[in-house]
Design an enzyme around this catalytic site. Structure first.
Site, PDB file in Angstrom:
ATOM      1  N   ILE A   1       0.891  -1.165   0.000  1.00 22.13           N
ATOM      2  CA  ILE A   1       0.000   0.000   0.000  1.00 22.13           C
ATOM      3  C   ILE A   1       0.925   1.209   0.000  1.00 22.13           C
ATOM      4  O   ILE A   1       1.911   1.250   0.743  1.00 22.13           O
ATOM      5  CB  ILE A   1      -0.958  -0.016   1.219  1.00 22.13           C
ATOM      6  CG1 ILE A   1      -1.851   1.235   1.247  1.00 22.13           C
ATOM      7  CG2 ILE A   1      -0.235  -0.168   2.540  1.00 22.13           C
ATOM      8  CD1 ILE A   1      -2.965   1.176   2.325  1.00 22.13           C
ATOM      9  N   SER A   2       0.656   2.178  -0.867  1.00 18.82           N
ATOM     10  CA  SER A   2       1.580   3.300  -1.023  1.00 18.82           C
ATOM     11  C   SER A   2       1.585   4.188   0.219  1.00 18.82           C
ATOM     12  O   SER A   2       0.673   4.157   1.040  1.00 18.82           O
ATOM     13  CB  SER A   2       1.180   4.139  -2.239  1.00 18.82           C
ATOM     14  OG  SER A   2       0.885   3.310  -3.331  1.00 18.82           O
TER      15      SER A   2
END
Ligand code: SAH
Length: 224
Positions: free
Chosen positions: A71-72
């Site tokens: 997940i960024s």
């Protein structure tokens, strides 16, 4: 025994404080668009991270999710969303659903969001989360996103959250005239450039926004 990653639930005051710090940090990183900040206030990143990493959901770092993906970092999600300049009537395509966090934020800003990932496990989990969170304007698809979604084209906005060596030409074609695409470009395992492609009547403009580091855009479907 307490399972790893679960903690005593925070008090409402502690939750509010944590949210305020999260938003304050986003601002300090240059996320200043009030619509983007409101969307990021509403969508709880904690819902998109599982297990031992859940307690780090409010820190500004990428975190592992299923299928060996990430997940960024929230400040990068904020800056990319801001650069995308999504308007309420827009139809948006995201390549790289991952946890679904970016798509959930886009769903607050756009009329409809289509999000594609090559891992069916990730798509299935994200779809369940969108249902739970009542985010009804997101359509999830398992496919190789490099080919876009011709049946729904053209798109007002396209965002890639995996790095391509070059902007994939099907996506360039599926961008509406006047539309904007944001994507990281470059080789995997090196610093990539985040670029903005704007389509005009007679061609495309390219701007380089900053350096970033994303997982690579891979061909074909994943095996999970
Ligand atoms: N936007 C995500 C983070 C994405 S990580 C979030 O908010 O959590 C990048 C994702 O791109 C991974 O899930 C990976 O499976 C996906 N991906 C890589 N190549 C792809 C391709 N060709 N088509 C679709 N998805 C791809």
């Amino acid at each position: 025994m307490t399972p790893p990653g679960s903690e005593d639930p925070l008090s409402p005051e502690a939750l509010a404080e944590r949210k305020m710090q999260f938003l304050f940090h986003l601002r300090s990183k240059g996320v200043t668009d009030s619509r983007v900040l409101t969307a990021m206030e509403k969508i709880d990143r904690g819902a998109f991270v599982r297990g031992i990493f859940a307690e780090r959901a409010y820190e500004d770092m990428p975190l592992p999710i299923a299928c060996g993906q990430t997940i960024s970092q929230p400040s990068i999600v904020g800056l990319m969303t801001q650069a995308l300049d999504v308007q309420p009537r827009h139809k948006v395509l995201e390549i790289g659903t991952g946890s679904g966090y970016q798509a959930a934020i886009l769903s607050q800003l756009a009329r409809r969001v289509y999000t594609i990932d090559r891992f069916r496990t990730l798509v299935r989990e994200a779809r369940k989360l969108f249902e739970t969170l009542d985010l009804t304007n997101i359509t999830t698809i398992t496919a190789d996103g490099s080919f876009g979604l011709p049946e729904q084209a053209p798109f007002d906005r396209i965002i890639l959250t995996a790095a391509a060596e070059d902007p994939p030409s099907p996506l360039m074609r599926q961008l509406r005239v006047g539309g904007v695409m944001i994507l990281p470009v470059g080789q995997s395992d090196t610093l990539q450039s985040l670029i903005r492609v704007t389509r005009h009547e007679d061609g495309y403009d390219y701007d380089e926004l900053r350096t970033v580091r994303f997982v690579p855009l891979l061909e074909g479907l994943g095996n999970e």
